[in-house]
Scaffold this active site. Sequence first.
Site, PDB file in Angstrom:
ATOM      1  N   THR A 139       0.823  -1.206   0.000  1.00  0.00           N
ATOM      2  CA  THR A 139       0.000   0.000   0.000  1.00  0.00           C
ATOM      3  C   THR A 139       0.860   1.260   0.000  1.00  0.00           C
ATOM      4  OG1 THR A 139      -1.857  -1.091   1.067  1.00  0.00           O
ATOM      5  CG2 THR A 139      -1.728   1.286   1.320  1.00  0.00           C
ATOM      6  N   ASP A 140       1.923   1.258   0.774  1.00  0.00           N
ATOM      7  CA  ASP A 140       2.812   2.416   0.812  1.00  0.00           C
ATOM      8  C   ASP A 140       3.442   2.668  -0.559  1.00  0.00           C
ATOM      9  OD1 ASP A 140       3.076   3.152   3.857  1.00  0.00           O
ATOM     10  OD2 ASP A 140       3.167   0.983   3.743  1.00  0.00           O
ATOM     11  N   GLU A 141       3.853   1.589  -1.222  1.00  0.00           N
ATOM     12  CA  GLU A 141       4.508   1.747  -2.522  1.00  0.00           C
ATOM     13  C   GLU A 141       3.513   2.232  -3.582  1.00  0.00           C
ATOM     14  OE1 GLU A 141       7.592   1.681  -2.839  1.00  0.00           O
ATOM     15  OE2 GLU A 141       8.478   0.294  -1.393  1.00  0.00           O
TER      16      GLU A 141
END
Length: 382
Positions: free
Chosen positions: A171-173
């Site tokens: 999700t962060d990426e």
Amino acid sequence: MDATEGPLAGIKVIELATVVAGPGSGRYLADFGAEVIKVEAPGGDPTRRMGWTGPGEQDAYFWKLVNRNKKVVSLDLKSEQGRADLWALVADANVLIENMRPGKLEALGFSPGALHAKNPGLVILRVSGFGQDGPYAQHPGFATIAEALSGFAGLLGEADGPPLLPPIALTDEVTALGGAFATLVAVRHAERTGEGQVVDVNLLQSMFQIMGPLVSAYAHMGYLQPRLGSGIPYTVPRGTYRCADGVWVAVSSSSDSIARRVLDLVGLTGDERFSSFQARSANREALEEWISAWIAERPYETVVAEFRRVDAAIAKVLDMRDIFADPHFKAREMITEVDGVVMQNMLANLSKTPGRLRHAGKAFGADNEVVLEPLHEKDAVG
């Protein structure tokens, strides 16, 4: 190409963000030539201590990857001098990146209104868990929570098992990529009009965007996708399969022509149960069982050779040891070394304006002198 070159040369970014999503957006801008000045609070970004650290090193590999190509300064924004330095940095910046909980930037005295009064063309990328408003805005926002709320985690896992979470910072990426894209859209507008704006990017919306047509399918048909292991509803066969010698392969048949070649290969030519996408989906269990058995009876080299012979899509399921030996990764130079740290190379290859990796993430406060001292000298002269 030196640090002043690249397609984004001339764009100055002040990054107040921590961990991965916000700093990831800054990383992509820095990779293509933007001057990204990362501002850390006393104690440093938690990513410095996240995950694996090399022998004798203080900073983690995650830090050195996500914060490569950036200048690094330390400021205490709770102090008068720290706030004065930040105001001086943003005065001529093009972009500010922050990922504090909504309202925290305002509490520090740097509301978008105040920032735009100082620098009307500033693009403010605000990365959060759930957005700057709404019922969840003040909830702690981590990737895990966004993966659960977006519907993503509910699709992961076997049919009779629990929902699962991805074992990487997915999700962060994804949010980092969305943030970099949206920021460049806003920078383009600012270049044309002189108007800055707020870019509201968050973990939940980023993951919700990748849910594809499931939103429409539920809205119009009431369809709820079940957990299918490695399968997806509209492509059968599709999944991971174990060969006779224990090697795992991934197979996909995302077009009718490839599906027909696979069916012919495994001895199902003309079987009406599998004649279309809809038919294959309706008879998923029977087809998957047949494919699994066909692959399980043959060693890896034979399976791959046969799939390649009929031009069907297949690949070995690789781990990092395999990847480091893989000829395609080597030919494409997808792995590189920066300051003695082995890491992923550039996200994309541009034929005219390529990016460049200049250095890995730096030590805490590494650029305080070169970045902050000129500001203090200017104040003294003023």
